[in-house]
Scaffold this motif. Structure first.
Motif, mmCIF file in Angstrom:
data_model
loop_
_atom_site.group_PDB
_atom_site.id
_atom_site.type_symbol
_atom_site.label_atom_id
_atom_site.label_comp_id
_atom_site.label_asym_id
_atom_site.label_seq_id
_atom_site.Cartn_x
_atom_site.Cartn_y
_atom_site.Cartn_z
ATOM 1 N N VAL A 43 0.871 -1.172 0.000
ATOM 2 C CA VAL A 43 0.000 0.000 0.000
ATOM 3 C C VAL A 43 0.906 1.219 0.000
ATOM 4 O O VAL A 43 1.728 1.386 0.903
ATOM 5 N N GLU A 44 0.773 2.033 -1.016
ATOM 6 C CA GLU A 44 1.658 3.189 -1.150
ATOM 7 C C GLU A 44 1.596 4.067 0.100
ATOM 8 O O GLU A 44 0.521 4.404 0.585
ATOM 9 N N GLY A 45 2.775 4.403 0.622
ATOM 10 C CA GLY A 45 2.857 5.252 1.811
ATOM 11 C C GLY A 45 2.737 4.497 3.121
ATOM 12 O O GLY A 45 2.864 5.080 4.188
ATOM 13 N N PHE A 94 9.260 1.160 8.326
ATOM 14 C CA PHE A 94 10.450 1.718 7.686
ATOM 15 C C PHE A 94 10.167 3.153 7.288
ATOM 16 O O PHE A 94 9.025 3.533 7.024
ATOM 17 N N SER A 95 11.228 3.961 7.208
ATOM 18 C CA SER A 95 11.043 5.370 6.894
ATOM 19 C C SER A 95 10.897 5.631 5.401
ATOM 20 O O SER A 95 10.567 6.741 5.006
ATOM 21 N N ASP A 96 11.115 4.607 4.561
ATOM 22 C CA ASP A 96 10.986 4.820 3.117
ATOM 23 C C ASP A 96 10.581 3.523 2.429
ATOM 24 O O ASP A 96 10.741 2.428 2.961
ATOM 25 N N ASN A 97 10.053 3.675 1.213
ATOM 26 C CA ASN A 97 9.558 2.541 0.435
ATOM 27 C C ASN A 97 10.678 1.608 -0.008
ATOM 28 O O ASN A 97 10.483 0.394 -0.074
ATOM 29 N N LEU A 98 11.844 2.132 -0.315
ATOM 30 C CA LEU A 98 12.967 1.295 -0.726
ATOM 31 C C LEU A 98 13.328 0.304 0.382
ATOM 32 O O LEU A 98 13.580 -0.872 0.120
ATOM 33 N N SER A 99 13.340 0.757 1.628
ATOM 34 C CA SER A 99 13.629 -0.129 2.757
ATOM 35 C C SER A 99 12.587 -1.229 2.858
ATOM 36 O O SER A 99 12.908 -2.393 3.108
ATOM 37 N N LEU A 100 11.323 -0.876 2.645
ATOM 38 C CA LEU A 100 10.247 -1.870 2.664
ATOM 39 C C LEU A 100 10.495 -2.935 1.600
ATOM 40 O O LEU A 100 10.421 -4.138 1.871
ATOM 41 N N VAL A 122 -1.062 -5.344 6.887
ATOM 42 C CA VAL A 122 -2.346 -4.882 6.377
ATOM 43 C C VAL A 122 -2.776 -3.663 7.182
ATOM 44 O O VAL A 122 -2.895 -3.752 8.403
ATOM 45 N N PRO A 123 -3.003 -2.528 6.508
ATOM 46 C CA PRO A 123 -3.450 -1.342 7.256
ATOM 47 C C PRO A 123 -4.792 -1.615 7.920
ATOM 48 O O PRO A 123 -5.654 -2.286 7.357
ATOM 49 N N MET A 124 -4.942 -1.117 9.136
ATOM 50 C CA MET A 124 -6.232 -1.238 9.808
ATOM 51 C C MET A 124 -7.238 -0.391 9.062
ATOM 52 O O MET A 124 -6.891 0.620 8.465
ATOM 53 N N ASN A 131 3.657 6.689 7.744
ATOM 54 C CA ASN A 131 4.412 5.987 8.773
ATOM 55 C C ASN A 131 3.992 6.447 10.159
ATOM 56 O O ASN A 131 3.853 7.635 10.420
ATOM 57 N N PHE A 132 3.834 5.488 11.048
ATOM 58 C CA PHE A 132 3.549 5.774 12.438
ATOM 59 C C PHE A 132 4.856 5.629 13.207
ATOM 60 O O PHE A 132 5.648 4.748 12.915
ATOM 61 N N PHE A 133 5.074 6.474 14.172
ATOM 62 C CA PHE A 133 6.294 6.385 14.948
ATOM 63 C C PHE A 133 5.938 5.964 16.361
ATOM 64 O O PHE A 133 5.194 6.637 17.062
ATOM 65 N N TYR A 134 6.456 4.805 16.760
ATOM 66 C CA TYR A 134 6.229 4.274 18.089
ATOM 67 C C TYR A 134 7.567 4.238 18.797
ATOM 68 O O TYR A 134 8.607 4.086 18.180
ATOM 69 N N THR A 135 7.507 4.288 20.091
ATOM 70 C CA THR A 135 8.743 4.132 20.832
ATOM 71 C C THR A 135 9.153 2.672 20.802
ATOM 72 O O THR A 135 8.298 1.797 20.742
ATOM 73 N N HIS A 136 10.410 2.412 20.805
ATOM 74 C CA HIS A 136 10.896 1.041 20.869
ATOM 75 C C HIS A 136 10.588 0.543 22.263
ATOM 76 O O HIS A 136 10.891 1.191 23.248
#
Length: 140
Positions: A43-45, A94-100, A122-124, A131-136
């Motif tokens: 899914v793009e993005g 991941f912060s970018d599509n290439l990494s994905l 799968v997006p909810m 991208n969502f940023f969660y704490t490790h």
């Protein structure tokens, strides 16, 4: 097992073993021909993957080392909602599509002694596709 031994074993099909009857069949592999029941699309993005079949002993550092060529923005460990125990899977953003794309190519590689399953997450329903940023957390 040799072919002759296999034929001898198959000949015992239906034999009486003290009131129990043996059922012996030739083993048929379906794994090679098996089509995955569900293969999520990119899914793009939405640069999140699902990783399954993880070792119970895996750490965040193990995953970071495995994905060292990818730009990880977060790792979320799958846990039991009631007990908080690790359930053998994780989601990695991941912060970018290439990494994905690079991460998806690592499906079935061995990490901590286990062949891991990697697929797009799968997006909810109703989730924004960024991208969502969660704490490790957890398994450090």
């Amino acid at each position: 097992m040799t072919e002759a031994a296999a034929k001898r074993a198959l000949a015992l099909d239906g034999s009486d073993m003290g009131g129990f009857y043996l059922k012996i069949q030739q083993y048929k592999t379906t794994r090679a021909n098996r089509v995955p029941d569900f293969a999520p699309k990119i899914v793009e993005g939405y640069n999140r993957i699902y990783i399954g079949n993880l070792s119970w002993d895996i750490t965040e550092d193990d995953l970071k080392k495995f994905f060292s060529d990818c730009n990880i923005s977060s790792i979320r460990w799958g846990t039991d909602k009631e007990t908080g125990e690790f359930r053998g899977y994780a989601h990695v953003d991941f912060s970018d599509n290439l990494s994905l794309l690079m991460a998806l190519k690592l499906d079935q590689q061995i990490v901590c002694g286990r062949a891991i399953k990697i697929s797009c997450a799968v997006p909810m329903k109703g989730a924004k596709t960024y991208n969502f940023f969660y704490t490790h957390n957890h398994r450090q």
